[in-house]
Design an enzyme around this catalytic site. Structure first.
Site, PDB file in Angstrom:
ATOM      1  N   ARG A 269       0.637  -1.279  -0.097  1.00  0.00           N
ATOM      2  CA  ARG A 269      -0.093   0.038   0.116  1.00  0.00           C
ATOM      3  C   ARG A 269       0.877   1.241  -0.153  1.00  0.00           C
ATOM      4  NH1 ARG A 269      -3.218  -3.083   3.626  1.00  0.00           N
ATOM      5  NH2 ARG A 269      -4.920  -3.933   2.490  1.00  0.00           N
TER       6      ARG A 269
ATOM      7  N   LYS B  81       2.326  11.895 -10.938  1.00  0.00           N
ATOM      8  CA  LYS B  81       1.552  11.107 -11.885  1.00  0.00           C
ATOM      9  C   LYS B  81       2.320   9.750 -12.234  1.00  0.00           C
ATOM     10  CE  LYS B  81      -1.567  14.153 -14.156  1.00  0.00           C
ATOM     11  NZ  LYS B  81      -2.002  14.639 -15.436  1.00  0.00           N
TER      12      LYS B  81
ATOM     13  N   GLU C 269       8.170  18.661 -24.935  1.00  0.00           N
ATOM     14  CA  GLU C 269       7.507  19.182 -23.805  1.00  0.00           C
ATOM     15  C   GLU C 269       7.940  20.175 -23.131  1.00  0.00           C
ATOM     16  OE1 GLU C 269       5.223  17.236 -22.132  1.00  0.00           O
ATOM     17  OE2 GLU C 269       5.277  15.220 -22.763  1.00  0.00           O
TER      18      GLU C 269
ATOM     19  N   LYS D  67       6.542  23.789 -13.408  1.00  0.00           N
ATOM     20  CA  LYS D  67       5.551  22.554 -13.189  1.00  0.00           C
ATOM     21  C   LYS D  67       5.458  22.270 -11.792  1.00  0.00           C
ATOM     22  CE  LYS D  67       4.665  18.091 -13.937  1.00  0.00           C
ATOM     23  NZ  LYS D  67       4.281  16.908 -14.430  1.00  0.00           N
TER      24      LYS D  67
ATOM     25  N   GLU E 119      -5.203  16.990 -10.000  1.00  0.00           N
ATOM     26  CA  GLU E 119      -5.925  17.378 -11.200  1.00  0.00           C
ATOM     27  C   GLU E 119      -7.411  17.304 -10.913  1.00  0.00           C
ATOM     28  OE1 GLU E 119      -3.994  16.093 -14.652  1.00  0.00           O
ATOM     29  OE2 GLU E 119      -5.896  15.996 -15.778  1.00  0.00           O
TER      30      GLU E 119
ATOM     31  N   ARG F  80      -4.236  21.756 -13.137  1.00  0.00           N
ATOM     32  CA  ARG F  80      -3.341  20.846 -13.646  1.00  0.00           C
ATOM     33  C   ARG F  80      -3.620  20.452 -15.040  1.00  0.00           C
ATOM     34  NH1 ARG F  80      -0.183  16.298 -10.457  1.00  0.00           N
ATOM     35  NH2 ARG F  80       1.316  15.530 -12.100  1.00  0.00           N
TER      36      ARG F  80
ATOM     37  N   ASN G 212      -1.814  19.490 -19.838  1.00  0.00           N
ATOM     38  CA  ASN G 212      -1.815  18.099 -20.942  1.00  0.00           C
ATOM     39  C   ASN G 212      -2.152  18.821 -22.507  1.00  0.00           C
ATOM     40  OD1 ASN G 212      -2.451  16.030 -19.231  1.00  0.00           O
ATOM     41  ND2 ASN G 212      -4.407  16.560 -18.657  1.00  0.00           N
TER      42      ASN G 212
ATOM     43  N   HIS H 220      -1.502  16.693 -25.555  1.00  0.00           N
ATOM     44  CA  HIS H 220      -1.493  15.631 -25.186  1.00  0.00           C
ATOM     45  C   HIS H 220      -2.789  14.741 -25.671  1.00  0.00           C
ATOM     46  CE1 HIS H 220       1.904  16.579 -22.752  1.00  0.00           C
ATOM     47  NE2 HIS H 220       2.128  15.323 -22.438  1.00  0.00           N
TER      48      HIS H 220
ATOM     49  N   HIS I 256      -1.534  11.363 -27.390  1.00  0.00           N
ATOM     50  CA  HIS I 256      -2.080   9.727 -26.889  1.00  0.00           C
ATOM     51  C   HIS I 256      -2.699   9.092 -27.920  1.00  0.00           C
ATOM     52  CE1 HIS I 256      -1.746  11.242 -22.388  1.00  0.00           C
ATOM     53  NE2 HIS I 256      -0.716  11.291 -22.730  1.00  0.00           N
TER      54      HIS I 256
ATOM     55  N   HIS J  41       7.399   9.616 -26.958  1.00  0.00           N
ATOM     56  CA  HIS J  41       5.993  10.331 -26.357  1.00  0.00           C
ATOM     57  C   HIS J  41       6.194  11.896 -26.738  1.00  0.00           C
ATOM     58  CE1 HIS J  41       2.954  11.860 -23.730  1.00  0.00           C
ATOM     59  NE2 HIS J  41       3.782  12.527 -23.158  1.00  0.00           N
TER      60      HIS J  41
HETATM   61  P1  NAD Z   1      12.011   6.967 -22.140  1.00  0.00           P
HETATM   62  O1  NAD Z   1      11.653   6.377 -20.657  1.00  0.00           O
HETATM   63  O2  NAD Z   1      11.501   5.762 -22.922  1.00  0.00           O
HETATM   64  O3  NAD Z   1      13.459   6.972 -22.403  1.00  0.00           O
HETATM   65  C1  NAD Z   1      13.772   7.430 -23.660  1.00  0.00           C
HETATM   66  C2  NAD Z   1      14.979   6.343 -24.222  1.00  0.00           C
HETATM   67  O4  NAD Z   1      16.406   7.084 -23.632  1.00  0.00           O
HETATM   68  C3  NAD Z   1      14.987   5.013 -23.674  1.00  0.00           C
HETATM   69  O5  NAD Z   1      15.719   4.299 -24.558  1.00  0.00           O
HETATM   70  C4  NAD Z   1      15.932   5.219 -22.471  1.00  0.00           C
HETATM   71  O6  NAD Z   1      16.970   3.834 -22.346  1.00  0.00           O
HETATM   72  C5  NAD Z   1      17.027   6.204 -22.984  1.00  0.00           C
HETATM   73  N1  NAD Z   1      17.876   6.750 -21.799  1.00  0.00           N
HETATM   74  C6  NAD Z   1      17.440   7.344 -20.679  1.00  0.00           C
HETATM   75  N2  NAD Z   1      18.116   8.156 -20.172  1.00  0.00           N
HETATM   76  C7  NAD Z   1      19.309   8.412 -20.983  1.00  0.00           C
HETATM   77  C8  NAD Z   1      20.540   8.964 -21.037  1.00  0.00           C
HETATM   78  N3  NAD Z   1      20.890   9.630 -19.831  1.00  0.00           N
HETATM   79  N4  NAD Z   1      21.432   8.487 -22.004  1.00  0.00           N
HETATM   80  C9  NAD Z   1      21.271   7.687 -23.134  1.00  0.00           C
HETATM   81  N5  NAD Z   1      19.751   7.021 -22.979  1.00  0.00           N
HETATM   82  C10 NAD Z   1      18.860   7.411 -22.193  1.00  0.00           C
HETATM   83  O7  NAD Z   1      11.346   8.430 -22.443  1.00  0.00           O
HETATM   84  P2  NAD Z   1      11.167   9.618 -21.969  1.00  0.00           P
HETATM   85  O8  NAD Z   1      10.752  10.478 -22.647  1.00  0.00           O
HETATM   86  O9  NAD Z   1      11.889   9.847 -20.586  1.00  0.00           O
HETATM   87  O10 NAD Z   1       9.251   9.317 -21.016  1.00  0.00           O
HETATM   88  C11 NAD Z   1       8.380   9.029 -21.718  1.00  0.00           C
HETATM   89  C12 NAD Z   1       7.362   8.464 -20.710  1.00  0.00           C
HETATM   90  O11 NAD Z   1       7.120   9.382 -19.772  1.00  0.00           O
HETATM   91  C13 NAD Z   1       6.049   8.264 -21.358  1.00  0.00           C
HETATM   92  O12 NAD Z   1       5.486   6.969 -20.854  1.00  0.00           O
HETATM   93  C14 NAD Z   1       5.184   9.156 -20.897  1.00  0.00           C
HETATM   94  O13 NAD Z   1       3.815   8.913 -20.826  1.00  0.00           O
HETATM   95  C15 NAD Z   1       5.686   9.534 -19.688  1.00  0.00           C
HETATM   96  N6  NAD Z   1       5.308  10.990 -19.084  1.00  0.00           N
HETATM   97  C16 NAD Z   1       4.929  11.037 -17.593  1.00  0.00           C
HETATM   98  C17 NAD Z   1       4.319  12.123 -17.257  1.00  0.00           C
HETATM   99  C18 NAD Z   1       4.071  12.375 -15.951  1.00  0.00           C
HETATM  100  O14 NAD Z   1       3.702  13.047 -15.132  1.00  0.00           O
HETATM  101  N7  NAD Z   1       4.254  11.134 -15.257  1.00  0.00           N
HETATM  102  C19 NAD Z   1       4.532  13.411 -17.958  1.00  0.00           C
HETATM  103  C20 NAD Z   1       5.123  13.326 -19.184  1.00  0.00           C
HETATM  104  C21 NAD Z   1       5.412  11.909 -19.808  1.00  0.00           C
HETATM  105  N1  GLY Z   2       2.366  15.634 -17.379  1.00  0.00           N
HETATM  106  C1  GLY Z   2       1.181  16.121 -17.007  1.00  0.00           C
HETATM  107  C2  GLY Z   2       1.003  16.461 -15.791  1.00  0.00           C
HETATM  108  O1  GLY Z   2       2.034  16.058 -14.802  1.00  0.00           O
HETATM  109  O2  GLY Z   2      -0.039  16.574 -15.161  1.00  0.00           O
END
Ligand code: NAD
Ligand code: GLY
Length: 385
Positions: free
Chosen positions: A126, A148, A190, A242, A252, A262, A266, A269, A273, A286
């Site tokens: 939990r 998130k 982003e 942020k 949100e 919040r 999006n 987005h 998506h 993404h």
């Molecule tokens: P990712 O986590 O897939 O990383 C991208 C690539 O970069 C991967 O292949 C990884 O292995 C590589 N990598 C990571 N760090 C590295 C480094 N320092 N050097 C070399 N390679 C490296 O992609 P991302 O763009 O970081 O994240 C995308 C995800 O984030 C999506 O799933 C999206 O939905 C999510 N997201 C979440 C929120 C939230 O608020 N939680 C906000 C925006 C996006």
């Molecule tokens: N990336 C959207 C949020 O954090 O709300």
């Protein structure tokens, strides 16, 4: 000296700090103890082989030196591994590592690792403490902050998850030196999104960094003092924005429709998506899909008479400065519009769009107020751009 940014949410137990600086990974152990108020007996890391190969030794030895027993689990690389199967594997890993509620989990990697790990930490026993160590630009300025967490399902993206705040975030800007160009583009998209909804100052700071960037990656530029200090200012301002939004609306709230809700995060987005879903999470990064989503939302805003043509052109130009995006030409807009139905931003049966009436002036518009021709025309714009 690492700089610190505080996220102060209304519920103070979920407030936390972001420590940011060059080389801070070597202090990961000390920072873990600071974030938790004590050194946990066990620390479990989730990463992927690529990121762990680059930074795992530095982080785990720092945590080991601080006195914790360590264990590591690797998840697959890429968006398609942010799924139920990996969640189950991670929970099994926590159990095998004998984690208790006084131990901690560290997510080392990009947003995929961070979202999945945070969600696993939120449901195991939990909820056990977790720390974000983001290593992509996108995860530094966006996904590691705000709590998130979640996974994708066959029905749509991020449809299963939880709001679960980390105990702290460690951002080492040196990790960006190894980030491939495509991932930088995704992160900068982003950043453009946050600039577009925040206001002229952050938008112009983001544009200035994009103009100043030379070469495909940041390997050499981050060693340049003037650039790295400009870049650090850009990161801090992105994070402060942020932090301000998520502090004011941690979960949100559905009923909020104001410009500081919040929901405004999006922006870009909704289409993104849907694009990711119809291409089975394999075609776009993404952030790249968000780049298209920003342009689509800008065109839609213009088609509804909200945004001037000049501002739309500016938004398109700055998105293009972030880098080349995979083409949308081969994607059928009917599939994309059908996929919108499963977006989690549907409230009371209606999707809510984040549009702009100016840079820094987001507005929330119900889907029912949009007409098909305006949407089709906006899609044509992004295909042509
Ligand atoms: P990712 O986590 O897939 O990383 C991208 C690539 O970069 C991967 O292949 C990884 O292995 C590589 N990598 C990571 N760090 C590295 C480094 N320092 N050097 C070399 N390679 C490296 O992609 P991302 O763009 O970081 O994240 C995308 C995800 O984030 C999506 O799933 C999206 O939905 C999510 N997201 C979440 C929120 C939230 O608020 N939680 C906000 C925006 C996006
Ligand atoms: N990336 C959207 C949020 O954090 O709300």
């Amino acid at each position: 000296m690492p700089k610190s940014i505080k996220i102060k949410t209304k519920s103070s137990p979920s407030s936390y700090e972001i420590r940011i600086g060059q080389g801070v990974l070597r202090n990961a152990g000390v920072l873990t103890a600071e974030f938790l108020g004590r050194m946990p007996e066990r620390v479990a890391f989730i990463s992927n082989r690529k990121v762990f190969g680059l930074y795992g030794a530095e982080v785990t030895s720092s945590v080991g030196d601080a006195g914790a027993l360590r264990s590591v689990s690797f998840m697959g690389e890429g968006e398609r591994f942010k799924n139920l199967r990996t969640l189950v594997d991670s929970l099994e890993f926590f159990s095998t590592a004998s984690l208790s509620r006084t131990d901690a989990v560290v997510a080392l990697g990009g947003g995929v690792v961070g979202d999945l790990t945070g969600f696993a930490a939120s449901v195991y026993l939990r909820g056990i403490p977790f720390i974000q160590v983001p290593t992509t630009l996108l995860s530094m300025i966006d996904s590691s902050v705000g709590g998130k967490t979640g996974i994708n399902t066959p029905f749509g993206k991020n449809l299963v998850g939880a709001f679960y705040q980390p105990k702290g975030v460690i951002i080492d800007t040196d990790t960006l030196k190894t980030l491939p160009p495509r991932e930088l583009t995704a992160g900068f998209c982003e950043a453009v999104k946050q600039g577009a909804i925040a206001g002229k100052e952050l938008f112009e700071l983001t544009e200035a960094i994009l103009r100043r960037r030379s070469g495909k990656d940041l390997r050499h530029q981050l060693d340049d003092r003037a650039f790295s200090s400009h870049f650090a200012e850009f990161l801090r301002e992105q994070l402060k924005f942020k932090a301000r939004i998520v502090s004011g609306d941690e979960k949100e709230a559905s009923e909020r429709t104001d410009a500081l809700s919040r929901k405004i995060l999006n922006f870009g987005h909704t289409l993104a998506h849907a694009l990711e879903k119809v291409t089975k999470f394999r075609y776009f990064r993404h952030g790249e899909a968000v780049g298209h989503g920003i342009k689509f939302a800008a065109s839609l805003s213009k088609n509804l008479g909200l945004l001037s043509k000049d501002e739309v052109t500016l938004l398109y130009d700055v998105v293009h400065m972030a880098g080349r995006l995979p083409a949308v030409a081969g994607i059928d807009p009917r599939d994309v519009f059908a996929a919108l139905k499963h977006d989690k931003k549907v409230i009371d049966g209606s999707l809510q769009w984040i549009l702009l009436k100016g840079i820094g002036e987001p507005v929330i518009v119900p889907h029912a107020e949009l007409d098909r021709p305006a949407m089709k025309a906006a899609f044509k714009d992004i295909v042509r751009s």
